[in-house]
Design a protein around this motif. Structure first.
Motif, PDB file in Angstrom:
ATOM      1  N   PHE A  59       0.831  -1.198   0.000  1.00  0.00           N
ATOM      2  CA  PHE A  59       0.000   0.000   0.000  1.00  0.00           C
ATOM      3  C   PHE A  59       0.865   1.248   0.000  1.00  0.00           C
ATOM      4  N   TYR A  64       2.902   7.885   2.082  1.00  0.00           N
ATOM      5  CA  TYR A  64       3.746   6.684   1.996  1.00  0.00           C
ATOM      6  C   TYR A  64       4.228   6.396   0.577  1.00  0.00           C
ATOM      7  N   HIS A 241      -4.043  -3.169  15.867  1.00  0.00           N
ATOM      8  CA  HIS A 241      -4.817  -3.064  14.632  1.00  0.00           C
ATOM      9  C   HIS A 241      -4.891  -4.409  13.913  1.00  0.00           C
ATOM     10  N   GLU A 242      -4.680  -4.390  12.578  1.00  0.00           N
ATOM     11  CA  GLU A 242      -4.859  -5.633  11.832  1.00  0.00           C
ATOM     12  C   GLU A 242      -3.828  -6.686  12.233  1.00  0.00           C
TER      13      GLU A 242
HETATM   14  C1  LIG Z   1       6.752  -4.334  10.313  1.00  0.00           C
HETATM   15  C2  LIG Z   1       5.370  -4.491  10.817  1.00  0.00           C
HETATM   16  O1  LIG Z   1       4.969  -5.539  11.240  1.00  0.00           O
HETATM   17  N1  LIG Z   1       4.607  -3.390  10.727  1.00  0.00           N
HETATM   18  C3  LIG Z   1       3.272  -3.309  11.291  1.00  0.00           C
HETATM   19  C4  LIG Z   1       3.256  -2.169  12.295  1.00  0.00           C
HETATM   20  O2  LIG Z   1       3.915  -1.057  11.906  1.00  0.00           O
HETATM   21  P1  LIG Z   1       4.374   0.228  11.254  1.00  0.00           P
HETATM   22  O3  LIG Z   1       4.551   1.206  12.317  1.00  0.00           O
HETATM   23  O4  LIG Z   1       5.571  -0.046  10.418  1.00  0.00           O
HETATM   24  O5  LIG Z   1       3.128   0.647  10.309  1.00  0.00           O
HETATM   25  P2  LIG Z   1       3.184   1.533   8.997  1.00  0.00           P
HETATM   26  O6  LIG Z   1       3.221   2.951   9.362  1.00  0.00           O
HETATM   27  O7  LIG Z   1       4.269   1.037   8.125  1.00  0.00           O
HETATM   28  O8  LIG Z   1       1.767   1.184   8.335  1.00  0.00           O
HETATM   29  C5  LIG Z   1       1.566  -0.042   7.707  1.00  0.00           C
HETATM   30  C6  LIG Z   1       1.475   0.132   6.181  1.00  0.00           C
HETATM   31  O9  LIG Z   1       0.247   0.755   5.838  1.00  0.00           O
HETATM   32  C7  LIG Z   1       0.451   1.603   4.701  1.00  0.00           C
HETATM   33  N2  LIG Z   1       0.151   2.993   5.066  1.00  0.00           N
HETATM   34  C8  LIG Z   1       0.001   3.396   6.353  1.00  0.00           C
HETATM   35  C9  LIG Z   1      -0.322   4.720   6.661  1.00  0.00           C
HETATM   36  C10 LIG Z   1      -0.480   5.660   5.609  1.00  0.00           C
HETATM   37  O10 LIG Z   1      -0.762   6.866   5.796  1.00  0.00           O
HETATM   38  N3  LIG Z   1      -0.315   5.218   4.328  1.00  0.00           N
HETATM   39  C11 LIG Z   1       0.006   3.921   4.025  1.00  0.00           C
HETATM   40  O11 LIG Z   1       0.166   3.579   2.859  1.00  0.00           O
HETATM   41  C12 LIG Z   1       1.906   1.431   4.271  1.00  0.00           C
HETATM   42  O12 LIG Z   1       1.979   0.432   3.287  1.00  0.00           O
HETATM   43  C13 LIG Z   1       2.567   1.006   5.560  1.00  0.00           C
HETATM   44  O13 LIG Z   1       3.791   0.332   5.353  1.00  0.00           O
HETATM   45  O14 LIG Z   1       1.927  -1.912  12.774  1.00  0.00           O
HETATM   46  C14 LIG Z   1       0.964  -1.612  11.768  1.00  0.00           C
HETATM   47  C15 LIG Z   1      -0.398  -1.456  12.433  1.00  0.00           C
HETATM   48  O15 LIG Z   1      -0.324  -0.813  13.642  1.00  0.00           O
HETATM   49  C16 LIG Z   1       0.890  -2.730  10.754  1.00  0.00           C
HETATM   50  O16 LIG Z   1       0.407  -3.894  11.398  1.00  0.00           O
HETATM   51  C17 LIG Z   1       2.272  -2.989  10.193  1.00  0.00           C
HETATM   52  O17 LIG Z   1       2.226  -4.074   9.282  1.00  0.00           O
END
Ligand SMILES: CC(=O)N[C@H]1[C@@H](OP(=O)(O)OP(=O)(O)OC[C@H]2O[C@@H](n3ccc(=O)[nH]c3=O)[C@H](O)[C@@H]2O)O[C@H](CO)[C@H](O)[C@@H]1O
Ligand SMILES: [Mn+2]
Length: 308
Positions: A59, A64, A241-242
């Motif tokens: 995504f 992002y 979350h998920e």
């Molecule tokens: C490495 C790992 O296990 N990461 C998990 C964690 O961390 P993260 O803190 O790494 O989450 P994150 O900010 O990377 O969000 C998950 C993903 O959603 C998408 N995104 C999110 C926000 C946005 O404005 N636009 C967008 O495109 C993007 O692909 C991103 O990589 O927690 C999240 C939920 O709390 C998800 O479960 C992630 O999978």
């Protein structure tokens, strides 16, 4: 009988394990994939024979999109090299994504797919399950055999190949591989569909990389999305979350292969001795800057200016 190419390699051993510093098998007999435990040439030949098609979905919603270029460029170097690969970029900024002109290797294609966006970053994370479910049902199932779903704030820095594929695979989270059940950040409130009792659970899995056959990914994402919607009706949001719902699913529908933290590492955790390769690594980000429309700094600046 052999058909054409002979393949020569060292005979596997029955009594000498290739590694003794890590666990290579779960109690339900799913392999845990570590460097040094498999022969990639054998695996490549086996998957090549079947002509497998592999999808990689990620995504790029709102800001992002900035991670996209490095993600795809490093995937071209390290992700399933030599196999048929479809990248699926789910985005609310289709036009912007179209501007990139990625040079892809032979047999590799990239598709930009429309995705709705949500105000809260938490909802973007939650809704990934629904989006993947729908696209799997309507499209991926006809185009690929396996689908991997990845966070985009990541880059590949070593091989992620067919050794990682199986009917259903999950990745052991780099922050929890050696911790007790009590330390896992599972959802602990019984009202939530993601609830996991304190005496259950095998590993803490990361939502940043999982996959399987398209059939299995449909089942997984459908289960998680239904749980998320049921929670929503009760006004409860699972702690992670998920990822909380994914961890729930994996307790009852156990992955048939587990990926060691080589497949999802964060350099903030250092580099322990057992970690021979870092294949897929988190790109450092400023959570506040990237997730929100205006960063806290900008807000502070704005309110300061307003006062003057
Ligand atoms: C490495 C790992 O296990 N990461 C998990 C964690 O961390 P993260 O803190 O790494 O989450 P994150 O900010 O990377 O969000 C998950 C993903 O959603 C998408 N995104 C999110 C926000 C946005 O404005 N636009 C967008 O495109 C993007 O692909 C991103 O990589 O927690 C999240 C939920 O709390 C998800 O479960 C992630 O999978
Ligand atoms: Mn992430």
């Amino acid at each position: 009988m052999h058909c054409g190419k002979r393949m020569l390699y060292e005979k596997p051993q029955a009594l000498t394990p290739p590694r003794t510093d890590v666990v290579m098998m779960t109690p339900w007999l799913a392999p845990i994939v570590w460097n040094g435990t498999y022969n990639i040439d054998i695996l490549n030949a086996q998957f090549q024979l079947r002509g497998v098609r592999i999808g990689l979905a990620m995504f790029a919603i709102k800001k992002y999109v900035v991670f996209l270029q490095q993600f795809i460029e490093t995937a071209e170097k390290f992700f399933m090299v030599g196999h048929k690969v479809n990248y699926y970029i789910l985005t609310d900024r289709v036009e912007e994504v179209h501007q990139y002109n990625f040079k892809l290797g032979e047999g590799r294609q990239l598709f930009t797919l429309q995705s709705p966006t949500y105000k809260r970053w938490q909802d973007i994370c939650f809704r990934r399950m629904e989006m993947i479910r729908n696209y799997t049902r309507d499209r991926f199932i006809n185009e690929v055999d396996y689908l991997a779903v990845a966070d985009i704030d990541m880059q590949f820095s070593d091989d992620v190949g067919v050794e990682s594929l199986s009917e259903l695979f999950g990745t052991i989270h780099p922050g929890f591989y050696n911790l007790s059940r009590q330390s896992f950040t599972y959802e602990r409130r019984a009202e939530s569909r993601a609830y996991i009792p304190p005496d259950e659970g095998d590993f803490y899995y990361a939502a940043g990389y999982f996959g399987g056959t398209t059939e299995e990914i449909y089942k997984l994402t459908n289960y998680c999305h239904n749980g998320i919607m049921a929670d929503r009706k009760k006004n409860i949001e699972a702690l992670w979350h998920e990822e909380s719902h994914l961890n729930k699913y994996f307790i009852y529908y156990k992955p048939t292969k587990l990926l060691s933290p080589e497949y999802l590492w964060d350099n903030r955790m250092g580099i322990p001795g057992f970690l021979k390769r870092r294949r897929f690594v988190a790109v450092p980000k400023n959570h506040n800057e990237i997730r929100n429309k205006r960063s806290i700094k900008e807000k502070q600046r704005a309110s300061k200016n307003a006062k003057h």
